[in-house]
Enzyme design. Structure first.
Site, PDB file in Angstrom:
ATOM      1  N   HIS A   1      -0.306  -8.796  -7.885  1.00 12.81           N
ATOM      2  CA  HIS A   1       0.902  -8.473  -8.266  1.00 12.81           C
ATOM      3  C   HIS A   1       1.813  -9.155  -8.535  1.00 12.81           C
ATOM      4  O   HIS A   1       2.794  -9.293  -8.297  1.00 12.81           O
ATOM      5  CB  HIS A   1       0.914  -6.822  -7.883  1.00 12.81           C
ATOM      6  CG  HIS A   1       1.718  -5.929  -8.778  1.00 12.81           C
ATOM      7  ND1 HIS A   1       2.287  -4.654  -9.503  1.00 12.81           N
ATOM      8  CD2 HIS A   1       3.386  -6.235  -9.892  1.00 12.81           C
ATOM      9  CE1 HIS A   1       2.591  -4.482 -10.272  1.00 12.81           C
ATOM     10  NE2 HIS A   1       3.591  -5.510 -10.397  1.00 12.81           N
TER      11      HIS A   1
ATOM     12  N   ARG B   1      -0.578  -2.455 -16.415  1.00 14.10           N
ATOM     13  CA  ARG B   1      -0.705  -1.289 -14.733  1.00 14.10           C
ATOM     14  C   ARG B   1      -2.131  -0.816 -14.706  1.00 14.10           C
ATOM     15  O   ARG B   1      -2.065  -1.224 -15.846  1.00 14.10           O
ATOM     16  CB  ARG B   1      -0.076  -0.229 -15.258  1.00 14.10           C
ATOM     17  CG  ARG B   1       1.341  -0.779 -14.830  1.00 14.10           C
ATOM     18  CD  ARG B   1       2.217  -0.570 -13.709  1.00 14.10           C
ATOM     19  NE  ARG B   1       3.002  -0.230 -13.929  1.00 14.10           N
ATOM     20  CZ  ARG B   1       4.093  -1.329 -13.662  1.00 14.10           C
ATOM     21  NH1 ARG B   1       3.390  -2.660 -12.984  1.00 14.10           N
ATOM     22  NH2 ARG B   1       5.326  -1.631 -13.396  1.00 14.10           N
TER      23      ARG B   1
HETATM   24  C1  OXD Z   1       6.639  -4.566 -13.056  1.00 11.21           C
HETATM   25  C2  OXD Z   1       7.510  -5.679 -11.800  1.00 11.21           C
HETATM   26  O1  OXD Z   1       7.059  -3.551 -13.935  1.00 11.21           O
HETATM   27  O2  OXD Z   1       6.486  -6.389 -11.361  1.00 11.21           O
HETATM   28  O3  OXD Z   1       5.178  -4.809 -12.131  1.00 11.21           O
HETATM   29  O4  OXD Z   1       7.952  -5.624 -12.455  1.00 11.21           O
END
Ligand code: OXD
Length: 304
Positions: A271, A223
């Protein structure tokens, strides 16, 4: 009565894909878009990791299954129903592959060669054997453990940090304040796979960078809020850190003009380390929903 499973994943445009993927795994169940239901009737919900308060109006919720590995945002203000995070082999495999890719890229100096390329400079850098490259993995849970083991298999000298120390596996696992220092002080490449909790928020800060060897690199696939962004920029600009590979950010999407975008020592990824592909993950999600429907405790519930 036919059970109804509401799908409220983001973006709403992608919900049809989840509904298509989940439906065959949940025969006898109606899998429908959350937007098409009366909110006060929603009992079973499939979502990603939206801020929990956005679900506060779902007063009848009985079970929430996330399509994400981490549910830190969802935990903030969601109605008092059990929440399961997603643990599934395809997701774990993708994260493991990502961590190995990022570490190999840093290990073989690819970001440094890209900078040299920008200056049209032909300068071979010394090659270091994987066994001489100390890698630290923060977290030894569902994602951290397989990643640390894969790195060890690839020959790296890996130590992991967890809540409890363990010395008998292929990767030494350390814990506590001393363990934290040990991992940071030795790691030429530090991989963050911690879960985000009040005690890990902002944990990778200036003090952490000051403990790391000069010229070390950071891979953050957990994160953004684990890292103090201003401290990371300072560490990169001062040369204390050589590189950062960042898949996650305090605010996503990363805003236009953010200093990470153009930073020569930062690799920005949107991400994508372990994306949740409905077709690959629907089986695992449906299996947990079936457990709930059959009155068995769902797996991978988070503490609330
Ligand atoms: C997370 C995902 O938790 O992408 O970041 O699953």
């Amino acid at each position: 009565m036919t059970a109804v499973v509401a799908v409220g994943t983001d973006p709403p445009a992608g919900r049809r894909r989840w509904i298509r993927a989940l439906s065959p795994h949940l025969p006898g169940t109606n899998v429908v878009d959350l937007a098409d239901l009366d909110p006060s009737a929603v009992e079973i919900l499939v979502v990603g990791n939206p801020p929990g308060e956005t679900l506060a109006h779902l007063s009848a919720l009985r079970f929430v299954q996330s399509t994400w590995a981490g549910v830190d945002a969802l935990l903030q203000g969601a109605p008092e129903a059990p929440i399961a995070r997603l643990v599934a082999a395809p997701l774990t495999e993708r994260m493991t592959e990502f961590v190995l890719t990022a570490v190999l890229m840093l290990h073989r100096d690819l970001p440094a060669y890209r900078r040299l390329q920008g200056r049209e400079e032909w300068s071979p850098l010394p090659v270091v054997a994987a066994g001489e490259r100390a890698v630290g993995v923060l977290g030894f849970g569902e994602l951290g453990r397989p990643a640390a083991l894969r790195l060890a298999e690839a020959g790296f000298d890996v130590v992991s940090l967890a809540n409890k120390a363990a010395g008998d596996g292929p990767v030494p696992v350390v814990a506590g304040e001393q363990g934290w220092r040990r991992v940071l002080e030795r790691s030429r490449i530090l991989v963050n796979l911690l879960s985000l909790t009040p005690s890990t928020r902002g944990i990778i800060d200036r003090r952490a960078f000051d403990l790391m060897p000069v010229g070390a690199a950071l891979v953050n696939a957990a994160r953004g809020a684990h890292v103090v962004e201003a401290d990371l920029l300072e560490a990169l600009d001062s040369g204390r850190l050589a590189d950062a590979v960042l898949d996650v950010f305090e605010r996503e999407p990363l805003c236009p003009g953010h200093p990470f975008w153009a930073h020569p020592r930062v690799t920005v990824l949107p991400h994508v380390a372990a994306p949740s592909e409905p077709e690959a993950l629907a089986g695992a999600i449906a299996a947990n929903i079936r457990r709930f429907l059959e009155g068995e405790p769902p797996r991978h519930l988070v503490e609330r």
